[in-house]
Design a protein around this motif. Structure first.
Motif, short mmCIF file in Angstrom:
data_model
loop_
_atom_site.label_atom_id
_atom_site.label_comp_id
_atom_site.label_asym_id
_atom_site.label_seq_id
_atom_site.Cartn_x
_atom_site.Cartn_y
_atom_site.Cartn_z
N GLU A 198 8.66 9.84 -0.45
CA GLU A 198 8.66 10.05 1.00
C GLU A 198 7.42 9.44 1.67
O GLU A 198 7.46 9.09 2.84
CB GLU A 198 8.70 11.55 1.31
CG GLU A 198 10.10 12.10 1.52
CD GLU A 198 10.85 11.30 2.57
OE1 GLU A 198 10.36 11.20 3.70
OE2 GLU A 198 11.91 10.74 2.24
N VAL A 199 6.33 9.39 0.92
CA VAL A 199 5.09 8.85 1.49
C VAL A 199 5.27 7.35 1.78
O VAL A 199 4.77 6.84 2.79
CB VAL A 199 3.90 9.10 0.54
CG1 VAL A 199 2.63 8.47 1.07
CG2 VAL A 199 3.70 10.60 0.36
N GLY A 212 0.82 -1.21 0.00
CA GLY A 212 0.00 0.00 0.00
C GLY A 212 0.86 1.26 0.00
O GLY A 212 0.44 2.29 -0.53
N GLY A 213 2.05 1.17 0.57
CA GLY A 213 2.98 2.31 0.54
C GLY A 213 3.33 2.70 -0.89
O GLY A 213 3.43 3.89 -1.21
N TYR A 214 3.48 1.69 -1.76
CA TYR A 214 3.74 1.99 -3.18
C TYR A 214 2.55 2.74 -3.79
O TYR A 214 2.72 3.68 -4.55
CB TYR A 214 3.95 0.69 -3.97
CG TYR A 214 5.22 -0.06 -3.66
CD1 TYR A 214 6.46 0.55 -3.79
CD2 TYR A 214 5.18 -1.39 -3.27
CE1 TYR A 214 7.63 -0.15 -3.54
CE2 TYR A 214 6.35 -2.10 -3.02
CZ TYR A 214 7.57 -1.48 -3.15
OH TYR A 214 8.71 -2.18 -2.90
N VAL A 215 1.35 2.29 -3.48
CA VAL A 215 0.13 2.92 -4.02
C VAL A 215 0.09 4.39 -3.59
O VAL A 215 -0.13 5.29 -4.42
CB VAL A 215 -1.14 2.18 -3.54
CG1 VAL A 215 -2.41 2.95 -3.91
CG2 VAL A 215 -1.18 0.76 -4.10
N ALA A 232 4.96 5.52 5.49
CA ALA A 232 4.15 4.34 5.81
C ALA A 232 4.99 3.32 6.57
O ALA A 232 4.52 2.72 7.55
CB ALA A 232 3.59 3.73 4.52
N VAL A 233 6.23 3.11 6.15
CA VAL A 233 7.12 2.17 6.84
C VAL A 233 7.40 2.67 8.26
O VAL A 233 7.34 1.89 9.22
CB VAL A 233 8.43 1.96 6.04
CG1 VAL A 233 9.42 1.13 6.85
CG2 VAL A 233 8.13 1.30 4.70
#
Lengths: 185, 185
Positions: free
Chosen positions: A167-168, A155-158, A172-173
């Motif tokens: 950076e988003v 979901g971090g990729y999305v 998330a991580v």
């Protein structure tokens, strides 16, 4: 030439998806003639399977190196989650779940399914190890936690692509590690 | 007829992506003639923008209803995360991040970017409210936690599709709630 055909197919699947990856485009990209392509592979599905299997194997080998590496279980999970990834490019295996032609073909879908199933189970085993050793509190269920952590990366990729900002993904991580930290002793 | 054109475009974007959504297909699906389509919209990009904006608005309105609903901040976040979703179908807005034509067009990408940016900020505000009220421990950073929680949902769709099993999505949500629970007082 077999190698070149697989690598060119991986690039094209990435850039154009299955439907946009024509045998002709593969031949042009790889510099292989039609005869050479059909000498090494039965056709596009066979070549796509080799390309997808290659991506799945690489993803699994990298995860395994981190999850079975040195350090405590939580340290290894942190290393796995924190590894630098090309967030805007995305996950070469996860992205295939959005390719309708790949998902509709059981043979092409199998390496995608197996990779994530293996990853969730492997991460759950390391979380269980952390719990058995007293590093992780008894609260969070290892299997559910493992699925949530793999989901954060996918979901971090999305979210990074939506924002056009890597950076988003990093945020998330960080958020996942912050939530996990509350359960670490 | 304007309404029917927008709904048909949403369906087609979902099923075939931007490149596979031809003006002819939109006319056939909606039952609109070419004249009617160009009476209401300047062309395919204009109609796609209306369709994407509609999906983004619906996603935002549902989230806002849950996040500003009754109950404590953590209860509202739990309601938002636990809402039943069509996991194998996926998120109509999140999936657009995998559509290269949508991502390449700043006008079409804008509603996608704004929706996730709003959602992360809104969730962070509710987490900050939980912290200020003593319901949530001071540990986890609200902004990073919010991004991780939105990522769990988006990644949960990816994992559910990979496994062809909606239960995997539910497990990712359970895992996130379990991690959050360790910080709730």
């Amino acid at each position: 030439m077999r190698e070149q055909l697989i690598e060119s197919t991986r690039e094209l699947l990435w850039e154009r998806g299955y439907v946009g990856t024509s045998p002709k485009a593969i031949q042009q990209r790889s510099g292989a003639g039609q005869g050479s392509m059909y000498h090494h592979f039965r056709g596009k599905p066979d070549l796509a399977l080799a390309a997808i299997t290659r991506s799945a194997e690489e993803m699994r080998a990298r995860a395994e190196a981190e999850l079975s590496g040195p350090g405590s279980p939580i340290r290894r999970i942190t290393a796995y989650l924190s590894r630098e990834r090309d967030a805007l490019r995305g996950c070469p295996v996860g992205r295939l779940t959005q390719d309708p032609d790949v998902m509709a073909d059981p043979e092409l879908r199998r390496p995608v399914e197996e990779t994530f199933s293996w990853l969730r189970a492997r991460l759950a085993a390391v979380l269980a190890e952390a719990r058995a050793g007293g590093e992780l509190a008894a609260g969070p269920d290892p299997a559910a936690t493992a699925t949530a952590l793999v989901a954060v990366l996918q979901g971090g990729y999305v979210l990074a692509r939506a924002a056009a900002d890597a950076e988003v993904y990093a945020q998330a991580v960080d958020g996942a590690l912050g939530l996990l930290a509350g359960h670490v002793r």
